[in-house]
Design a protein around this motif. Structure first.
Motif, mmCIF file in Angstrom:
data_model
loop_
_atom_site.group_PDB
_atom_site.id
_atom_site.type_symbol
_atom_site.label_atom_id
_atom_site.label_comp_id
_atom_site.label_asym_id
_atom_site.label_seq_id
_atom_site.Cartn_x
_atom_site.Cartn_y
_atom_site.Cartn_z
ATOM 1 N N GLU A 111 6.446 -11.564 -8.353
ATOM 2 C CA GLU A 111 6.314 -11.629 -6.899
ATOM 3 C C GLU A 111 7.680 -11.422 -6.276
ATOM 4 N N PHE A 112 7.763 -10.463 -5.372
ATOM 5 C CA PHE A 112 8.977 -10.229 -4.618
ATOM 6 C C PHE A 112 8.695 -10.523 -3.147
ATOM 7 N N LYS A 113 9.667 -10.280 -2.316
ATOM 8 C CA LYS A 113 9.512 -10.616 -0.906
ATOM 9 C C LYS A 113 8.392 -9.808 -0.256
ATOM 10 N N HIS A 114 8.269 -8.536 -0.641
ATOM 11 C CA HIS A 114 7.324 -7.662 0.045
ATOM 12 C C HIS A 114 6.189 -7.156 -0.847
ATOM 13 N N ILE A 115 6.239 -7.406 -2.148
ATOM 14 C CA ILE A 115 5.218 -6.842 -3.043
ATOM 15 C C ILE A 115 4.788 -7.843 -4.102
ATOM 16 N N PHE A 116 3.601 -7.568 -4.677
ATOM 17 C CA PHE A 116 3.124 -8.221 -5.897
ATOM 18 C C PHE A 116 3.035 -7.150 -6.983
ATOM 19 N N LYS A 117 3.420 -7.517 -8.210
ATOM 20 C CA LYS A 117 3.169 -6.665 -9.359
ATOM 21 C C LYS A 117 2.049 -7.311 -10.156
ATOM 22 N N ILE A 118 0.923 -6.578 -10.294
ATOM 23 C CA ILE A 118 -0.301 -7.130 -10.873
ATOM 24 C C ILE A 118 -0.710 -6.286 -12.080
ATOM 25 N N ILE A 119 -1.087 -6.971 -13.171
ATOM 26 C CA ILE A 119 -1.624 -6.287 -14.342
ATOM 27 C C ILE A 119 -3.149 -6.430 -14.321
ATOM 28 N N THR A 120 -3.861 -5.308 -14.361
ATOM 29 C CA THR A 120 -5.321 -5.333 -14.288
ATOM 30 C C THR A 120 -5.936 -5.427 -15.685
ATOM 31 N N LYS A 121 -7.257 -5.607 -15.731
ATOM 32 C CA LYS A 121 -7.960 -5.687 -17.014
ATOM 33 C C LYS A 121 -7.922 -4.354 -17.760
ATOM 34 N N GLU A 122 -7.672 -3.283 -17.018
ATOM 35 C CA GLU A 122 -7.562 -1.959 -17.645
ATOM 36 C C GLU A 122 -6.145 -1.692 -18.157
ATOM 37 N N ASP A 123 -5.305 -2.745 -18.193
ATOM 38 C CA ASP A 123 -3.922 -2.657 -18.680
ATOM 39 C C ASP A 123 -3.090 -1.688 -17.837
ATOM 40 N N LYS A 124 -3.326 -1.734 -16.518
ATOM 41 C CA LYS A 124 -2.534 -0.910 -15.601
ATOM 42 C C LYS A 124 -1.720 -1.826 -14.694
ATOM 43 N N LEU A 125 -0.440 -1.502 -14.571
ATOM 44 C CA LEU A 125 0.445 -2.297 -13.725
ATOM 45 C C LEU A 125 0.410 -1.739 -12.310
ATOM 46 N N LYS A 126 -0.064 -2.534 -11.366
ATOM 47 C CA LYS A 126 -0.198 -2.114 -9.979
ATOM 48 C C LYS A 126 0.874 -2.802 -9.122
ATOM 49 N N VAL A 127 1.476 -2.025 -8.246
ATOM 50 C CA VAL A 127 2.422 -2.561 -7.265
ATOM 51 C C VAL A 127 1.715 -2.577 -5.922
ATOM 52 N N VAL A 128 1.410 -3.779 -5.429
ATOM 53 C CA VAL A 128 0.623 -3.931 -4.203
ATOM 54 C C VAL A 128 1.501 -4.551 -3.126
ATOM 55 N N PRO A 129 1.656 -3.883 -1.977
ATOM 56 C CA PRO A 129 2.455 -4.481 -0.896
ATOM 57 C C PRO A 129 1.722 -5.645 -0.246
ATOM 58 N N LYS A 130 2.482 -6.577 0.263
ATOM 59 C CA LYS A 130 1.872 -7.707 0.965
ATOM 60 C C LYS A 130 1.442 -7.317 2.372
ATOM 61 N N LEU A 131 2.191 -6.428 2.987
ATOM 62 C CA LEU A 131 1.923 -6.040 4.373
ATOM 63 C C LEU A 131 0.563 -5.357 4.491
ATOM 64 N N ASN A 132 -0.205 -5.775 5.493
ATOM 65 C CA ASN A 132 -1.509 -5.176 5.825
ATOM 66 C C ASN A 132 -2.549 -5.368 4.721
ATOM 67 N N ASN A 133 -2.371 -6.399 3.893
ATOM 68 C CA ASN A 133 -3.351 -6.700 2.847
ATOM 69 C C ASN A 133 -3.745 -8.177 2.894
ATOM 70 N N VAL A 134 -5.001 -8.444 2.541
ATOM 71 C CA VAL A 134 -5.495 -9.821 2.426
ATOM 72 C C VAL A 134 -5.888 -10.036 0.968
ATOM 73 N N PHE A 135 -5.374 -11.122 0.377
ATOM 74 C CA PHE A 135 -5.630 -11.426 -1.028
ATOM 75 C C PHE A 135 -6.482 -12.688 -1.125
ATOM 76 N N SER A 136 -7.224 -12.787 -2.214
ATOM 77 C CA SER A 136 -7.978 -14.002 -2.496
ATOM 78 C C SER A 136 -7.679 -14.436 -3.917
ATOM 79 N N LEU A 137 -7.652 -15.750 -4.098
ATOM 80 C CA LEU A 137 -7.528 -16.296 -5.454
ATOM 81 C C LEU A 137 -8.529 -17.428 -5.609
ATOM 82 N N GLU A 138 -9.093 -17.519 -6.801
ATOM 83 C CA GLU A 138 -10.144 -18.506 -7.072
ATOM 84 C C GLU A 138 -9.755 -19.355 -8.272
#
Length: 242
Positions: A182-209
């Motif tokens: 986690e950085f100031k402006h982005i999340f780095k997420i690893i998906t189940k397909e073993d792909k590393l995604k860089v997702v910006p925080k701006l203009n996005n809504v996230f959910s966690l369960e």
């Protein structure tokens, strides 16, 4: 008298009883040879002893002039003063860290391609869930949702499973994975397909369960480093625009 035998105390001159030696005579008299040999001292005469006493008093009272020392020495007792040396404080040298440019050049935050596998980070997710349960005191059914939400907003999200539920960019919607960085402006997420995604925080809504409790994070109001979030006070609002 032996110079080495002088200690802090009363020194002075004055009239004595008839037939008795004066204080000055006792102070500067020569030690017997037997006592000098026993103390391993070299015998000295009155003049040498007097010179030593004067030098000793001058060293002991550096702020006092020599005339004042002699005046006190001839009139009354002398209380030797002790001057402690001031210790100079050593300045602590601040260790210089790497600059942002140096960190990029050294690739300190990059995850090697052979390590970009979802299964590797599942134990990290289990540790995160236990960390949140301890933080929220077990996530009991009767717990107040806004209290849990407040703690989650300040918690460390490394290891959490985040899902992009809303976004101004449709390609981000539905991305789900474990937060690796986690950085100031982005999340780095690893998906189940073993792909590393860089997702910006701006203009996005996230959910966690976790344990049936779902929390929503509005990335536009979440643009802080993890260390900064722990001290920030978040305000709960009914609706927030992307």
């Amino acid at each position: 008298m032996e110079a080495e035998g002088c200690e802090a105390g009363a020194v002075g001159e004055g009239p004595g009883r008839p037939g008795t030696p004066s204080l000055a005579e006792e102070l500067y008299r020569r030690l017997p040879a037997e006592e000098s040999a026993e103390l391993r001292l070299q015998p000295q005469g009155p003049e040498e002893a007097k010179a030593f006493v004067n030098a000793f008093l001058k060293r002991s009272m550096p702020k006092m002039k020599e005339e004042a020392i002699q005046d006190i020495l001839t009139r009354k007792a002398v209380v030797l003063e002790h001057y402690s040396k001031r210790k100079t404080k050593q300045k602590r040298r601040k260790t210089k860290g790497f600059t942002a440019k140096q960190r990029r050049e050294m690739r300190l935050f990059e995850i090697e391609p052979d390590q970009q596998r979802y299964s590797i980070f599942l134990p990290l997710h289990e540790l995160w869930k236990q960390y949140i349960r301890d933080l929220c005191h077990g996530l009991k059914p009767d717990a107040q949702p806004h209290m849990i939400q407040t703690k989650l907003l300040k918690a460390d999200l490394h290891g959490a499973i985040l899902t992009v539920t809303k976004s101004k960019c449709p390609s981000y919607v539905g991305i789900t994975g474990i937060v690796l960085q986690e950085f100031k402006h982005i999340f780095k997420i690893i998906t189940k397909e073993d792909k590393l995604k860089v997702v910006p925080k701006l203009n996005n809504v996230f959910s966690l369960e976790i344990d049936g409790f779902i929390s929503y994070i509005y990335g536009s109001k979440f643009q802080l480093r993890a260390s900064e979030r722990s001290a920030k006070k978040f305000k709960l609002k009914g609706t927030i625009d992307l």
